[in-house]
Design an enzyme around this catalytic site. Sequence first.
Site, short mmCIF file in Angstrom:
data_model
loop_
_atom_site.label_atom_id
_atom_site.label_comp_id
_atom_site.label_asym_id
_atom_site.label_seq_id
_atom_site.Cartn_x
_atom_site.Cartn_y
_atom_site.Cartn_z
N SER A 45 0.86 -1.19 0.00
CA SER A 45 0.00 0.00 0.00
C SER A 45 0.89 1.23 0.00
CB SER A 45 -0.85 0.03 1.27
OG SER A 45 -0.03 0.33 2.39
N ASP A 46 0.38 2.38 -0.36
CA ASP A 46 1.14 3.60 -0.09
C ASP A 46 1.07 3.82 1.44
OD1 ASP A 46 2.62 5.90 -0.19
OD2 ASP A 46 1.57 6.75 -1.91
#
Length: 740
Positions: free
Chosen positions: A265-266
Amino acid sequence: MSASSAALSDAEVERRVSALLRQMTLEEKTGQLTQIFYKFIPDSATPEERIRKGEAGSYLFVTDPAEVNRLQRVAVEQSRLHIPLLMGFDVIHGFRTIFPVPLALAASWDPVLVEQVQTIAAREAHAAGIRWTFAPMVDIARDPRWGRMVEGAGEDPFLGAASARAQVRGFQGPYIGSPEHVLACVKHFAGYGAADGGRDYDSSYIPDVSLWNTYLPPFHAAVQAGVGSVMSAYMDLNDVPATGNRFLLQDVLRQSWGFRGFVVSDAFAIRDLTTHGFARDEQDAAYRALTAGIDMDMGAKSYLSNLALLVRQGRIPEAAIDNAVRPVLAAKIRLGLFEHPYVDVSRAQQILNAPEHREFARIAARRSAVLLRNQGALLPLSKNIASLAVIGPLADSQKDLQGSWSFAGDPSEVVTVLQGIRNKLPPGVSVAYAKGVEIRRRYPSMFDALQNVSPAPAPTAAEIEEQFDKAVSVARRSDLAVLVLGEHEDMSGEGASRTSLDLPGDQERLLKAVVATGKPVVLVLINGRPLDLSWAAEHVPAILEAWYPGTQGGNAIADLLFGDASPGGKLPVTWPRSAGQIPIYYAHNRTQQPETSPEFTSRYWDLPSTPLYPFGYGLSYTQFAFSNLQLRQNRVKAGERLEVSVNVENTGNRAGDEVAQLYIHQQSGSASRPVRQLKGFQRITLAPGEKKTLRFMLGQEELSYWSPQEKKWVEEPADFDLWIGPDSTATLHATFAIIP
Ligand code: BGC
């Protein structure tokens, strides 16, 4: 060497992954899916405690090799299963040696150069113990208000795909685990560049047709080039956050493209699925992210605190956790981390200081610059002058030349433009410097806020005027003036969107005052996006776009200004006249009232609808002529290849580089097609009088598109236009047809 000298076989990797998985508890598995991030974020446990308990598979933002070894030792010697950490860092355009920013590298139109740059960046990062970079960033950006345009390759999917492939090859080498290389991570999947209003993190609304034809191709190119990991984007795409988006992460990435690496994920994006109003709470966020296809949680503890519970509640089968852990462990095995978890600190210092890396940074900066204007051949300047004024807030600033994402660079090493010019000129030439104006953001950057950097005190009105007047009088006393204007490094990048494209602060007033002295003026731009140059483009004789050129920027700019190198870069973005034209891009559709029709007056009554400088534009110190455009066949069947050739001749009297660009237009089909689309390019160097014949091949990949009516990729029988020339307004024209 801390990696294997040949790629491990899939079977061998699978065998080792399965053997490890069999020994792991559920908690240890979720630990492998967690990346911890201590630099800015408080935590209830120390990093050492987390690592020892197997609660961290990866670690973000450590760049000191001794610290890497220290943390790695905890993982390898004190955790139950001795699984090494995967050290990740944003190696975006260099590690210690800072190269030009990615937008600038794209302006080189030279994928070989881009690959070499990222090979060096990987070598330095690897030496310091980093094994994973969060690059390449391949988001197509058609709105220069969006600050992160600087991190990508600009507006075009074909150029973007070429840049994506080159960067993946540079970072990873021929296979994952190649000596002195790192794992790449293509980001931000997908559609981040289309943020509403150019506001960072805002929602994107992208119809399927633009997603497939414009935004996804650079990601697909990275996957085809073997990228080992993907990062999900922060924003909602068509109302579904990218981090919980099954369409993107399953249908496109895994089903359609067959991606087999892992997805991270960011930063905090799983936790923030609650902020979006998408997940009910953090546990629901963990559930939605994992089931959508996010394998690793960057920065937060959403997976660590919730996944085991979700398995015990029977909401997620343990096999789903195993499927996420497998590619993470596989990457660690392929990277050779189990055999060589530590780095040699003294060797790291040698590699980080390698003079050949700095020399290459100078070459890269020279090749990335774009000459926008050169009236009366003011450039190149003669070294045989008596005096020169170097003026502007960016003329002697080290940090700004690095650009954003250069946390491992050493600003004290950066050669500024003033220094580069002083290095270049003989001792007798007087080089006077004045800053002229101060520029600053209205709101501080989030990176400053995170690092508790407080802004310098604002100058008084009297100080401002004194500084301004000094600059004008320095110009008046000199034979000519070089103005170095643009944006501070924190004005382009993440969290650095703008509503206007003006030269920030009082820079244009300064420019006007210096031009009014009557002295010849050269404007050097340091920036990460097109700026409003409407005034400058009419009144300043020479304009050189240098972007954020990196550690050796000043030397490279001096090489270009004084003719020891020739500018040959081209714009990777359309350059608007004003922010009101945004979005503006060359590959737009024709519409029923095209600009080329005789009755057409203007789409706007206050400005032309054309850009100030077109996509692909850039001048040289010499001239080139394109001729003899030949198509080997004028009619091909779908699936066949078409060969095109053209002659390019250097008709001037200096050596120089030209980028031959090939554009096509499909005249009819199941959808309206853009007026032009880039489908080939080659950068070449020609001696005065030299002529070369260039060949291009067009095949299915170049001639097909995703049809919104057919809902698939099609190569349709149709007539096509084809142009080759120096930019997207190329006039040398031919036609061909695809026949049934
Ligand atoms: C950015 C990513 C970056 C990550 C880690 C995020 O804020 O959006 O591009 O890789 O931070 O530093």
